[in-house]
Structure formats: structure tokens, C-alpha cells
Write an enzyme that holds these catalytic residues in place. Structure first.
Site, PDB file in Angstrom:
ATOM      1  N   ALA A   1      39.769  64.437   5.831  1.00 51.45           N
ATOM      2  CA  ALA A   1      38.680  64.910   4.981  1.00 51.45           C
ATOM      3  C   ALA A   1      38.148  63.853   4.027  1.00 51.45           C
ATOM      4  O   ALA A   1      38.128  64.042   2.818  1.00 51.45           O
ATOM      5  CB  ALA A   1      39.153  66.135   4.205  1.00 51.45           C
TER       6      ALA A   1
ATOM      7  N   GLN B   1      40.053  60.196   8.865  1.00 53.49           N
ATOM      8  CA  GLN B   1      39.057  61.129   9.386  1.00 53.49           C
ATOM      9  C   GLN B   1      37.765  61.033   8.579  1.00 53.49           C
ATOM     10  O   GLN B   1      37.782  61.075   7.349  1.00 53.49           O
ATOM     11  CB  GLN B   1      39.600  62.560   9.313  1.00 53.49           C
TER      12      GLN B   1
ATOM     13  N   HIS C   1      35.297  64.086  12.484  1.00 51.07           N
ATOM     14  CA  HIS C   1      35.605  65.486  12.194  1.00 51.07           C
ATOM     15  C   HIS C   1      34.510  66.363  12.792  1.00 51.07           C
ATOM     16  O   HIS C   1      33.439  66.531  12.224  1.00 51.07           O
ATOM     17  CB  HIS C   1      35.680  65.676  10.681  1.00 51.07           C
TER      18      HIS C   1
ATOM     19  N   TYR D   1      32.410  72.291   9.910  1.00 51.89           N
ATOM     20  CA  TYR D   1      31.740  71.323   9.048  1.00 51.89           C
ATOM     21  C   TYR D   1      30.505  70.753   9.756  1.00 51.89           C
ATOM     22  O   TYR D   1      30.157  71.163  10.860  1.00 51.89           O
ATOM     23  CB  TYR D   1      32.735  70.257   8.592  1.00 51.89           C
TER      24      TYR D   1
END
Length: 674
Positions: free
Chosen positions: A62, A105, A181, A186
Site C-alpha cells: 500500500a 506494492q 496493486h 482500488y
């Protein structure tokens, strides 16, 4: 040493990078940043500890690639800033020194972001007060979810450049690879999904057009990292959300991505929304295996598998049966960073298993750092890491009174440091409130927390004496027998069967006329509710609704649950148990009365009133009244010991009634200080 798990501990490669085993610490919320999103020394020690614990690959999770991605209150790295290159380099050096590989990520939250931190008067005046998404589709996961600004062509192209720039920063820091990601709803998933993407230009509409953004972003990343570093991606195998992508569509996406992008692995998860991302404790280990196996059948790349895996036996079997090529342990490596070493060395009984209490996600989602309900060292590895637990030069005799989570953790750590420790527990078993709560429906996994603490305390040399209450009458005999240098009072708290709580700071009027019992007595069998039962809930966590469910499951014909809060189990929303608890109430037929509180009790008659409109009252029949209200500390022994001139302290609920996390933390801290 690895013969018991030959698949799990076999080496493999991602592109040109050799990885020593199949244990992966996948992307999780890396909350070890300062207020500016820059990784701190806590991050270095946190990842070093997991590398030292034997993990083959770590993927920092993240990491924002653009300022518009900020998903506060989450505290996560901002990789759109060169300020993170040096901290990342320190983490890479620490991780590589242990023989572990490192990736990061790359993330943009899209509509799942929360813009309110940028509304602070201290933020730049030109900060954007909105989220971004392909189309103006509101976030449907929770009340108040934002309605985004639909992205322009210029904003999309700027973001693709931002992905490439973030990837270059990762390479400058010396990382081995990056992960795109593409999961959990998202922004890249929002481009893929017909639920979120309603565009009719080249970025949306057909399946091929919806692929455009992730394909161009990943190709830009490949151009930024070159041919040697690896690039994988994480994708949802299925959504579990109406109108979103499911497994057959995802398989087609996987095939197309591998045709259009130079990729090196696919990490398979499930569930766009968090009740599936952080699955509850009653889910079977490896529950996502069939989804990952479906992806593996259409992918030519290594497949990383996740799904509440806590034991090496399950991990080995999943690999052996071909469900994936590597095992991702997320929450499990919060709980025990030494998992891989313990599995490799045949110390499976020493593994501290994740119980999926989800304190980790509750903290992250509310703007706090990740914590674990019974691993208090997380985030404190610099001070309390594995290598810091050393034996003392002058052992002392320690008496711990109370064998709940606080007392057991104190005994475990104090004994590991070489102290001579004896625990006295009044019940036939240790475990305290954790043992009792493990008897709630679908909460049995909690038992592994207290049994691990008990087992490890004994293994480290602590003596545990059960069925031996210590009170004013027996205290002197116990002190004479043990002759302690230090006494730790960990006697916990009592449930207020009179209904004492914080709304009135009084007992419920007339409680003594009714058949009132505590929820703990119901679960232990000390009380046997009969007739019509009323559960009075002032806490709004999992205990009252699950106690009500248990009563129905055990044959009670009429169970009502009354709470002054506007919904049942409000406290379980942040740890994403609400979606799993509420259906049980409806399934078992528990009658729910919200916004009401008890005015008075008269025998088997209970008058309740609406807390927002007190003139509205009801009278209910209740042959048994189960109190899930206040608790009060049981700590009278501390003063008695102090009066005898001995060194003494209280920990856990004996100091103030709280939860397992606070109890274990204070037990650990007390043991470190002896």
C-alpha cells in the site's frame, strides 16, 4: 531440517531473482511512517524481524504513487516523494542481509480514499477535496462513502507517469522488484470493473478498453525498472459484490494481461471489501485455494496464494496439491514473525497462531499503527524483538496471581528471562476472559491464544498452579510457601451482574429482584438461563450478540437483545466482524431492540425506554436477564500484598478492565521490567 515441508522450503525464482523458500510476507498496511508518509526506523526493524524469521520474500504494501491517492486515516508510505528512497534503502539493506528478497506494492486508492485529511486548515490550500475514479460511482461499502470526481484524460496520463516514477524510486533504493496493486477495489480494479467504470472513451466500455489503464500503467512500470527487476501484480479472483467481476472474467483478464505485459507473477486474493479481505476466525485455513487454483490453470506465471493460512501443514499441502507456487502469510506474520524458522526447525508447537481477531485492521483503518491482539512486540522490534529477550544476571522469584492473558504473558516472558515464576489460578484452567470468549459461536479459534500462552509459559519454566484461589484468607500461606521477591496481581475483572454501566453510572434499578446473571456465567455454564431471556448490551461489541445466538442455539425459545446504541455490535464494524455476526442473529431468530435502555426490573418484568424519546416505554417479560454491561477490576490483593511490605504491581484488567491486547502488552512490559 526442511524435510517435513519440502515444498514450502524449496527455492524458486521470480524472473532473475532467486528466492530461498516459498514463504511470502505479502503487502499489508505498512503503518511504520511519520506524518509525512516517510518510512521510519520502526519500519526497518519491523521488516528486519520478519526477514530474520526466515521469510523468503517481503512485499511492502500500500505505497501511494500520487498525492491524490491518500487514503487516510491509513498511515502508509508516499512513494511519490524522493524522501522515501533513503529509508527504503535502509530497509532493503536490513532485509537483504538476512537473505530475504524485497519488493514494494504500488498503490492508488481511487474512490476508496478519504480526502478529509487534506481539508485540514494546515494542508495546502490547493489540495484536492475529492477522490478520483474512472467514473462518478459512489463507494458503496460503508455509509458516507465518497462520490468521486471522474478522471480526465490528463489525470489518467499523469497517474501512469506517477506509477513509473514510484517504480524508479524503488529501484533507486535497491529493491528487487515491484508489485502492481490490481485488487481489493482500488483504482486499477475500478478501471477493470464494470461496476465502477462507466466510461465510453478508450479507458472504458468493452473488456479490452477497461484493460487499457492497467496495461499502460504496468508497461510504464516495466520501462522504469528495466529487464532485470521483477514485476508482479495482485488481483482479486472474485469480488463477492453485486455487479462486480467474478472468477471467469478474472481468468480472462489474467490471460490478457500476460499477453500484453511483461509480468513475472500473479498474487491472488479474494473479496473487494474488507469483510472478505480480513476473513473471520471461523474460516478454514487456505479457503481461497480453489480460486487461486483456477487462476493458476490459466496463468503461465508463478501464483502466490493467500487465505488465512496459519500452519505449515496447511501451507505444505496447498503447494503440494498445486493450488499455488508460494504461500502468502499476512496476519500470521504479524502474530509470529518467526513462523518460517519455527516450521523449518520442527518447532510447530511454538508457532503463535493468528486468531483473526482483526485488531490489526481495526487499528490501521482508524489511523493507528498495526498491532496484534497477543503479540505486543509488533512495531516495537527495536526494543522488544526476538534477539532482545535475554536472560537476566540475577534471577528473582516472581509470584503471578491470576492466569489470564496478562498473567500468562508475564509468566512466559519472565521465565524466558530466567526468573523463577509461579502462577496461581483459581479456576481449573487458565486463560481468563479469552478462554471464556472462545466459547462464543464461531470464536473457538481464540482458544489457541490462551493455550499458546499457557504452553509457552510452562515450556519456559514457569510453574502453573490451578484450582488454587488466592484471597485474604489464603494469601499469607501462599506468600510463605513461595517467598517471592516480586508479586504481580493479574486477577482480572468481574462482570457487573447488577447492570452497572456508564450511561447512569449506577446499577439497574430493581436488579436484585430479577434473575440477573453475567454473560461469562452463561458461557461457562455457571448459570443456566431459562424461560424468556433478555440480553442487556451496553458494550456493543461481539459478546452480547453472540451470547444471544448461543442461547438460541442451546434451545432457549425466546431471546431478546436490547441495546441503547443505534445498532447491535457497533464496535465490530472496524474489525469487519459486523457482516458475520448480524446474520447469525437473524438466522437464529434473536429479537433485536435498539435505541432502548432498562428503566427498571421487577422480578421477571423489565421496563425499557427509548433513549432518544424517553416517553416511549415497553414492558418485557424476562425470566433471565443476561448482563453485558460494565466490568470492575478485582485488585484487592495488591493492597494486601503491599501492606506486607512486598514489591507488587497490577496488570491487565486488574488495573482497569480493557481487552486482550492491553492485558498481554502489560504482562509483557511487566516481565521485561523485573
Amino acid at each position: 531440517m526442511a524435510s517435513d515441508y519440502p515444498w514450502l522450503f524449496s527455492p524458486w525464482r521470480i524472473r532473475r531473482t532467486g528466492i530461498p523458500n516459498r514463504v511470502v510476507f505479502p503487502p499489508t498496511c505498512p503503518t511504520w511512517v511519520d506524518g509525512g508518509g516517510v518510512l521510519t526506523d520502526m519500519a526497518t526493524e519491523y521488516y528486519r524481524e520478519r526477514a530474520r524469521g526466515g521469510v523468503g520474500l517481503i512485499i511492502i504494501g500500500a505505497s501511494h504513487v500520487h498525492a491524490d491517492s491518500l487514503a487516510a486515516p491509513l498511515l502508509t508510505p508516499q512513494l511519490y516523494d524522493d524522501a522515501n528512497i533513503e529509508p527504503l534503502a535502509r530497509i532493503a539493506e536490513a532485509v537483504h542481509a538476512e537473505g530475504t528478497k524485497l519488493a514494494i506494492q504500488l498503490w492508488h486508492s481511487g474512490v476508496r480514499g478519504l480526502p478529509f485529511p487534506k481539508q485540514d486548515p494546515g494542508s495546502p490550500l490547493d489540495a484536492s477535496w475529492y477522490t478520483l475514479s474512472p467514473s462518478q460511482v459512489p463507494l458503496g461499502e460503508f455509509p458516507g462513502g465518497s462520490t468521486p470526481k471522474a478522471m480526465t484524460e490528463e489525470e489518467i496520463l499523469e497517474l501512469i507517469d506517477a506509477y513509473a516514477a514510484a517504480a524508479r524510486r524503488a529501484m533507486a533504493a535497491g529493491l528487487d522488484g515491484v508489485e502492481f496493486h490490481l485488487s481489493h477495489g482500488y483504482l486499477p480494479w475500478q478501471f477493470l470493473s464494470p461496476l465502477y467504470n462507466k466510461r465510453t472513451d478508450r479507458w472504458g466500455g468493452s473488456h479490452e478498453a477497461r484493460l487499457t489503464f492497467p496495461v499502460e500503467a504496468m508497461n510504464a512500470i516495466r520501462g522504469a525498472i528495466g529487464r532485470d527487476a521483477f514485476m508482479g501484480y495482485r488481483i482479486n479472483s472474485t469480488s463477492f459484490w453485486p455487479g462486480d467481476l467474478e472468477i471467469d472474467e478474472v481468468k480472462k483478464i489474467v490471460r490478457d494481461l500476460e499477453r500484453l505485459v511483461d509480468l513475472d507473477y500473479v498474487s491472488v486474493s479474494a473479496g473487494v471489501h474488507h469483510s472478505f479481505i480480513h476473513t473471520p476466525m471461523h474460516f478454514e485455513g487456505g479457503w481461497e485455494k480453489d480460486y487461486a487454483g483456477e487462476v493458476r490453470r490459466v496463468s503461465s506465471k508463478p501464483v502466490l496464494l493467500v487465505g488465512r493460512i496459519t500452519t505449515p501443514d496447511v501451507a505444505e499441502e496447498l503447494l503440494k496439491d498445486g493450488h499455488g507456487d508460494a504461500i502468502c502469510l499476512a496476519r500470521q506474520l504479524f502474530t509470529d514473525p518467526e513462523w518460517a524458522n519455527k516450521a523449518r526447525e520442527g518447532r510447530e508447537d511454538d508457532i503463535r497462531r493468528c486468531v483473526a481477531a482483526n485488531l490489526c485492521w481495526r487499528n490501521a483503518a482508524t489511523g493507528q499503527r498495526v498491532q496484534c491482539i497477543y503479540n505486543p512486540t509488533i512495531g516495537r522490534e527495536g526494543e522488544w524483538g526476538v534477539t532482545t529477550l535475554v536472560r537476566v544476571p540475577s534471577p528473582r522469584k516472581v509470584l503471578v496471581i491470576g492466569g489470564g492473558p496478562a498473567g500468562l504473558e508475564c509468566a512466559r516472558v519472565a521465565a524466558a528471562r530466567g526468573h523463577r515464576v509461579t502462577v496461581y489460578e483459581r479456576e481449573a484452567e487458565t486463560g481468563g476472559h479469552v478462554r471464556i470468549q472462545s466459547r462464543l459461536p464461531d470464536r473457538g479459534e481464540l482458544a489457541s491464544a490462551w493455550t499458546w500462552l499457557d504452553r509457552q509459559a510452562r515450556k519456559n519454566g514457569a510453574e502453573i498452579v490451578v484450582r488454587h484461589p488466592v484471597d485474604e484468607g489464603s494469601l499469607d500461606d501462599v506468600l510463605a510457601r513461595e517467598d517471592p521477591d516480586h508479586v504481580v496481581v493479574a486477577t482480572g475483572s468481574r462482570v457487573c451482574v447488577d447492570g452497572f454501566q456508564g450511561w447512569t453510572a449506577e446499577a439497574l434499578p430493581g436488579w436484585e429482584t430479577g434473575r440477573c446473571v453475567g454473560w461469562d456465567a452463561v458461557l461457562t455454564g455457571a448459570a443456566a438461563p431459562r424461560g424468556e431471556v433478555l440480553v442487556v448490551d451496553d458494550i456493543s461489541n461481539a459478546i452480547a450478540p453472540l451470547t444471544a445466538v448461543k442461547l438460541r442455539q442451546t434451545g432457549i425459545g425466546k431471546v431478546r437483545l436490547v441495546t441503547r446504541w443505534p445498532m447491535v455490535g457497533m464496535e465490530t464494524i472496524a474489525d469487519v466482524y459486523h457482516d458475520w455476526i448480524l446474520p447469525k442473529l437473524f438466522e437464529t431468530g434473536v429479537e433485536i431492540i435498539v435505541n432502548h435502555f432498562v428503566r427498571s426490573i421487577s422480578g421477571n418484568s423489565v421496563e425499557i425506554y427509548n433513549v432518544h424519546y424517553a416517553e416511549h416505554t415497553q414492558t418485557l417479560k424476562a425470566d433471565t436477564i443476561v448482563m453485558v454491561t460494565g466490568r470492575q477490576s478485582e485488585n484487592a490483593l495488591a493492597d494486601l500484598v503491599r501492606a506486607r511490605g512486598l514489591s507488587v504491581e497490577t496488570i491487565g484488567d486488574a488495573t482497569a478492565p480493557r481487552g486482550t491486547f492491553e492485558a498481554v502488552f502489560e504482562g509483557h512490559r511487566a516481565a521485561r521490567a523485573i
